[in-house]
Design an enzyme around this catalytic site. Structure first.
Site, PDB file in Angstrom:
ATOM      1  N   ILE A 199      34.278 -20.083  37.883  1.00  0.00           N
ATOM      2  CA  ILE A 199      35.980 -19.367  39.229  1.00  0.00           C
ATOM      3  C   ILE A 199      36.217 -20.763  39.785  1.00  0.00           C
ATOM      4  CG2 ILE A 199      36.362 -17.884  40.643  1.00  0.00           C
ATOM      5  CD1 ILE A 199      33.677 -16.446  39.122  1.00  0.00           C
ATOM      6  N   CYS A 204      26.039 -29.701  38.241  1.00  0.00           N
ATOM      7  CA  CYS A 204      24.671 -29.358  37.273  1.00  0.00           C
ATOM      8  C   CYS A 204      25.383 -27.720  36.732  1.00  0.00           C
ATOM      9  CB  CYS A 204      23.644 -28.881  38.726  1.00  0.00           C
ATOM     10  SG  CYS A 204      24.189 -26.733  39.089  1.00  0.00           S
ATOM     11  N   TYR A 259      18.534 -13.018  41.658  1.00  0.00           N
ATOM     12  CA  TYR A 259      20.000 -13.785  41.894  1.00  0.00           C
ATOM     13  C   TYR A 259      20.756 -12.652  43.037  1.00  0.00           C
ATOM     14  CZ  TYR A 259      25.360 -14.251  40.820  1.00  0.00           C
ATOM     15  OH  TYR A 259      26.695 -13.872  40.975  1.00  0.00           O
ATOM     16  N   ASN A 303      33.245  -8.719  36.256  1.00  0.00           N
ATOM     17  CA  ASN A 303      32.991  -9.282  34.966  1.00  0.00           C
ATOM     18  C   ASN A 303      34.913 -10.086  35.427  1.00  0.00           C
ATOM     19  OD1 ASN A 303      30.777  -7.713  35.355  1.00  0.00           O
ATOM     20  ND2 ASN A 303      30.823  -8.537  33.129  1.00  0.00           N
ATOM     21  N   ASP A 324      19.621  -4.093  32.413  1.00  0.00           N
ATOM     22  CA  ASP A 324      21.557  -4.205  32.590  1.00  0.00           C
ATOM     23  C   ASP A 324      21.634  -2.819  32.862  1.00  0.00           C
ATOM     24  OD1 ASP A 324      22.554  -5.994  31.454  1.00  0.00           O
ATOM     25  OD2 ASP A 324      22.700  -5.513  29.537  1.00  0.00           O
TER      26      ASP A 324
HETATM   27  P1  NAD Z   1      29.811 -22.378  37.692  1.00  0.00           P
HETATM   28  O1  NAD Z   1      28.121 -21.825  37.472  1.00  0.00           O
HETATM   29  O2  NAD Z   1      30.111 -22.082  36.640  1.00  0.00           O
HETATM   30  O3  NAD Z   1      30.385 -22.947  39.280  1.00  0.00           O
HETATM   31  C1  NAD Z   1      29.433 -23.108  40.300  1.00  0.00           C
HETATM   32  C2  NAD Z   1      29.389 -24.313  39.913  1.00  0.00           C
HETATM   33  O4  NAD Z   1      29.082 -24.544  41.786  1.00  0.00           O
HETATM   34  C3  NAD Z   1      29.173 -25.600  39.436  1.00  0.00           C
HETATM   35  O5  NAD Z   1      30.183 -26.334  39.206  1.00  0.00           O
HETATM   36  C4  NAD Z   1      27.836 -26.260  39.750  1.00  0.00           C
HETATM   37  O6  NAD Z   1      28.069 -27.532  39.313  1.00  0.00           O
HETATM   38  C5  NAD Z   1      28.022 -25.194  41.479  1.00  0.00           C
HETATM   39  N1  NAD Z   1      26.882 -25.936  42.141  1.00  0.00           N
HETATM   40  C6  NAD Z   1      26.130 -25.325  41.662  1.00  0.00           C
HETATM   41  N2  NAD Z   1      24.796 -25.182  42.332  1.00  0.00           N
HETATM   42  C7  NAD Z   1      25.329 -26.164  43.376  1.00  0.00           C
HETATM   43  C8  NAD Z   1      25.357 -27.234  44.918  1.00  0.00           C
HETATM   44  N3  NAD Z   1      23.665 -26.727  45.151  1.00  0.00           N
HETATM   45  N4  NAD Z   1      25.494 -28.548  45.167  1.00  0.00           N
HETATM   46  C9  NAD Z   1      26.811 -28.505  45.001  1.00  0.00           C
HETATM   47  N5  NAD Z   1      27.195 -27.841  43.898  1.00  0.00           N
HETATM   48  C10 NAD Z   1      26.294 -26.652  43.222  1.00  0.00           C
HETATM   49  O7  NAD Z   1      29.525 -20.625  37.923  1.00  0.00           O
HETATM   50  P2  NAD Z   1      31.479 -20.240  39.068  1.00  0.00           P
HETATM   51  O8  NAD Z   1      30.746 -18.627  37.455  1.00  0.00           O
HETATM   52  O9  NAD Z   1      31.744 -20.220  38.714  1.00  0.00           O
HETATM   53  O10 NAD Z   1      31.275 -19.040  39.978  1.00  0.00           O
HETATM   54  C11 NAD Z   1      31.234 -19.438  40.901  1.00  0.00           C
HETATM   55  C12 NAD Z   1      30.381 -18.357  41.958  1.00  0.00           C
HETATM   56  O11 NAD Z   1      30.629 -16.969  41.588  1.00  0.00           O
HETATM   57  C13 NAD Z   1      28.830 -18.398  42.264  1.00  0.00           C
HETATM   58  O12 NAD Z   1      28.622 -18.638  43.859  1.00  0.00           O
HETATM   59  C14 NAD Z   1      28.693 -16.914  41.810  1.00  0.00           C
HETATM   60  O13 NAD Z   1      27.561 -16.534  41.919  1.00  0.00           O
HETATM   61  C15 NAD Z   1      30.091 -16.547  41.504  1.00  0.00           C
HETATM   62  N6  NAD Z   1      30.327 -15.100  40.433  1.00  0.00           N
HETATM   63  C16 NAD Z   1      30.178 -15.251  39.217  1.00  0.00           C
HETATM   64  C17 NAD Z   1      30.346 -14.301  38.796  1.00  0.00           C
HETATM   65  C18 NAD Z   1      30.229 -14.750  36.953  1.00  0.00           C
HETATM   66  O14 NAD Z   1      30.353 -14.118  36.198  1.00  0.00           O
HETATM   67  N7  NAD Z   1      30.765 -15.722  36.822  1.00  0.00           N
HETATM   68  C19 NAD Z   1      30.263 -13.146  39.076  1.00  0.00           C
HETATM   69  C20 NAD Z   1      30.057 -12.893  40.212  1.00  0.00           C
HETATM   70  C21 NAD Z   1      30.187 -13.818  41.135  1.00  0.00           C
HETATM   71  C1  WQD Z   2      28.840  -7.602  29.702  1.00  0.00           C
HETATM   72  C2  WQD Z   2      28.215  -6.476  28.587  1.00  0.00           C
HETATM   73  C3  WQD Z   2      26.039  -6.554  27.778  1.00  0.00           C
HETATM   74  C4  WQD Z   2      25.892  -9.673  26.028  1.00  0.00           C
HETATM   75  C5  WQD Z   2      26.661 -10.520  34.167  1.00  0.00           C
HETATM   76  C6  WQD Z   2      25.971 -10.804  35.604  1.00  0.00           C
HETATM   77  C7  WQD Z   2      26.502 -10.460  37.301  1.00  0.00           C
HETATM   78  C8  WQD Z   2      27.528 -11.480  37.140  1.00  0.00           C
HETATM   79  C9  WQD Z   2      28.661 -11.058  35.468  1.00  0.00           C
HETATM   80  C10 WQD Z   2      27.608 -12.929  38.288  1.00  0.00           C
HETATM   81  C11 WQD Z   2      26.911  -5.358  29.774  1.00  0.00           C
HETATM   82  C12 WQD Z   2      26.614  -6.485  27.209  1.00  0.00           C
HETATM   83  C13 WQD Z   2      26.465  -8.926  26.734  1.00  0.00           C
HETATM   84  C14 WQD Z   2      26.005  -9.787  24.417  1.00  0.00           C
HETATM   85  C15 WQD Z   2      26.163  -7.253  24.837  1.00  0.00           C
HETATM   86  N1  WQD Z   2      27.643 -12.436  36.653  1.00  0.00           N
HETATM   87  N2  WQD Z   2      26.283  -7.405  25.873  1.00  0.00           N
HETATM   88  N3  WQD Z   2      26.278  -8.034  24.171  1.00  0.00           N
HETATM   89  O1  WQD Z   2      25.668  -8.079  32.607  1.00  0.00           O
HETATM   90  O2  WQD Z   2      27.594  -6.986  33.683  1.00  0.00           O
HETATM   91  O3  WQD Z   2      27.133  -9.571  34.386  1.00  0.00           O
HETATM   92  O4  WQD Z   2      27.582 -11.140  33.882  1.00  0.00           O
HETATM   93  O5  WQD Z   2      27.705 -12.746  39.313  1.00  0.00           O
HETATM   94  O6  WQD Z   2      26.010 -10.753  38.113  1.00  0.00           O
HETATM   95  O7  WQD Z   2      24.547 -10.007  35.289  1.00  0.00           O
HETATM   96  O8  WQD Z   2      27.973  -9.028  32.413  1.00  0.00           O
HETATM   97  O9  WQD Z   2      28.595 -10.466  30.381  1.00  0.00           O
HETATM   98  O10 WQD Z   2      26.415 -10.432  30.563  1.00  0.00           O
HETATM   99  O11 WQD Z   2      27.765  -8.271  29.703  1.00  0.00           O
HETATM  100  O12 WQD Z   2      26.157  -6.923  23.942  1.00  0.00           O
HETATM  101  O13 WQD Z   2      25.293 -10.664  24.017  1.00  0.00           O
HETATM  102  O14 WQD Z   2      27.991  -6.807  27.473  1.00  0.00           O
HETATM  103  O15 WQD Z   2      24.674  -5.535  28.003  1.00  0.00           O
HETATM  104  O16 WQD Z   2      26.909  -4.509  29.332  1.00  0.00           O
HETATM  105  P1  WQD Z   2      26.807  -8.550  33.091  1.00  0.00           P
HETATM  106  P2  WQD Z   2      27.180  -9.915  30.686  1.00  0.00           P
END
Ligand code: NAD
Ligand code: WQD
Length: 343
Positions: A12, A34, A152, A182, A300
């Site tokens: 993101i 990381c 988490y 998502n 889930d």
């Molecule tokens: P990502 O893992 O791709 O990006 C996170 C970045 O933070 C990475 O580049 C990693 O190297 C860096 N990082 C981690 N710990 C660090 C530290 N201690 N110091 C410096 N850098 C560090 O994840 P993302 O999908 O881009 O998510 C970004 C943020 O959004 C995260 O906080 C995640 O929890 C949150 N979030 C993600 C999702 C999702 O589904 N992708 C959903 C909801 C919330």
């Molecule tokens: C989506 C749907 C699964 C994989 C997670 C984190 C959440 C957020 C986003 C960080 C669900 C189903 C999945 C597969 C499947 N990240 N599924 N087969 O679990 O909604 O959210 O990612 O904040 O915190 O929990 O996302 O993409 O894993 O699953 O059937 O191989 O797909 O059961 O219904 P989720 P997901």
């Protein structure tokens, strides 16, 4: 405006950096890589035709953060993405998650305080809603939170609570906690995208690898939920819509001279089932996606879907990209980068 983006090389973060640069903002990134690659930042700079300042390091390194805040042009705002995000891993390694996500956030907040920077966007998650009751769906920001299902999710909820207390104690802070649903998809160029390490946990990256022939079939985790087709329903949002939501939030915070605490859902308001996503992806890539229904995945929930009205109203922002667009863009990224940034 000069924005410090922690975790800016991540999924993101990289899309948001691109959007900020294209909007004329200056960007500094701190990332320990990381879960990401410096190549993402090279591509962000190439796509935008602008440079950003990248620092390799950990957000828990207070001295390094002080250096970043003191260097060159003053930082006006921070977007704090850095964190660990694998739900299953957090169950196995809770202290690592609390250390990175909670202690890491405290370190960023304290460094901001020392540098007198008080505008912050924090990456929260829809998982703070736990397993919502059906009458709370679609979820408004006022729905019950904190009955979380993983370390988490708890780590994100703890930081949200900490930020609320901070804003109460120091009302000049301008804070937005953005609860992402998502995020999927990739920039339409296919140059940046999601780069999961090893076997993907999430649905769309997994489907992408099946479509490419890297994996045999998708395991559908349960078809006996109380949803229209029995499979889990989620609110998938295009990562570029999410990136633009951050730009709109910065603009909104900039207009709040008195300080504020904002908590917003970033989603589309539309739910899609696992089978909907498989079918839409199959249409986007022009090939069938083999799948097999297996047991439910522990932890889930049946449905997580946002009511995105508040963000629409306050930010004048709306997610505009369809599920089909999300699948097309994921596929475009995947075909051009089958091994992610290591391709
Ligand atoms: P990502 O893992 O791709 O990006 C996170 C970045 O933070 C990475 O580049 C990693 O190297 C860096 N990082 C981690 N710990 C660090 C530290 N201690 N110091 C410096 N850098 C560090 O994840 P993302 O999908 O881009 O998510 C970004 C943020 O959004 C995260 O906080 C995640 O929890 C949150 N979030 C993600 C999702 C999702 O589904 N992708 C959903 C909801 C919330
Ligand atoms: C989506 C749907 C699964 C994989 C997670 C984190 C959440 C957020 C986003 C960080 C669900 C189903 C999945 C597969 C499947 N990240 N599924 N087969 O679990 O909604 O959210 O990612 O904040 O915190 O929990 O996302 O993409 O894993 O699953 O059937 O191989 O797909 O059961 O219904 P989720 P997901």
């Amino acid at each position: 405006m000069h924005v410090l983006v922690t975790g800016g090389a991540g999924y993101i973060g990289s899309h948001t950096c691109l959007h900020l640069l294209q909007s004329g903002m200056d960007v500094t990134v701190i990332d320990n890589f990381c879960n990401s690659s410096p190549e993402a930042l090279n591509r962000v700079q190439a796509l935008s035709g602008r440079s950003l300042h990248a620092v390799q390091g950990d957000v828990r390194d207070a001295a390094l953060l002080d250096q970043v805040f003191q260097r060159g042009q003053a930082i006006d705002a921070v977007i704090h993405f850095a964190g660990l995000k694998a739900v299953g891993e957090s169950v196995a390694e809770p202290t690592r998650y609390y250390d990175n996500n909670v202690a890491g956030s405290l370190s960023v907040i304290q460094a901001m305080d020392r540098a007198s920077v008080s505008t912050l966007i924090f990456s929260s998650t829809a998982t703070v809603y736990g397993d919502p009751s059906s009458e709370d769906l679609p979820l408004r920001e006022t729905a019950p939170c904190g009955f979380t299902l993983s370390p988490y999710a708890t780590s994100k909820w703890m930081v949200e609570r900490c930020l609320a207390d901070l804003q109460l104690a120091q009302p000049h802070w301008r804070i937005a906690c953005l609860r992402y649903f998502n995020p999927v998809g990739a920039h339409h160029s296919g140059r940046i995208g999601e780069n999961p390490r090893g076997i993907p946990n999430n649905l769309v990256p997994y489907i992408s690898q099946v479509a490419l022939g890297m994996r045999e079939k998708v395991s559908v985790y349960g078809n006996d939920y109380a949803t229209p087709d029995g499979t889990g329903v989620r609110d998938y949002i295009h990562v570029m819509d999410l990136a633009e939501g951050h730009g709109a939030t910065l603009e909104y915070l900039g207009k709040q001279p008195q300080g504020t605490l904002l908590t917003l859902n970033l989603g589309t308001g539309q739910g899609a089932s696992v089978l909907d996503v498989i079918n839409t992806f199959s249409a986007a890539c022009g090939r069938p996606i083999p799948f097999q229904v297996v047991a439910r995945r522990p932890g889930d929930v049946p449905v997580l879907c946002a009511d995105a009205t508040l963000a629409n109203q306050l930010l004048n922002w709306q997610a505009t990209r369809s599920l089909s667009q999300m699948c097309h863009d994921s596929w475009h990224w995947q075909t051009h980068n089958p091994q992610g940034y290591d391709t």
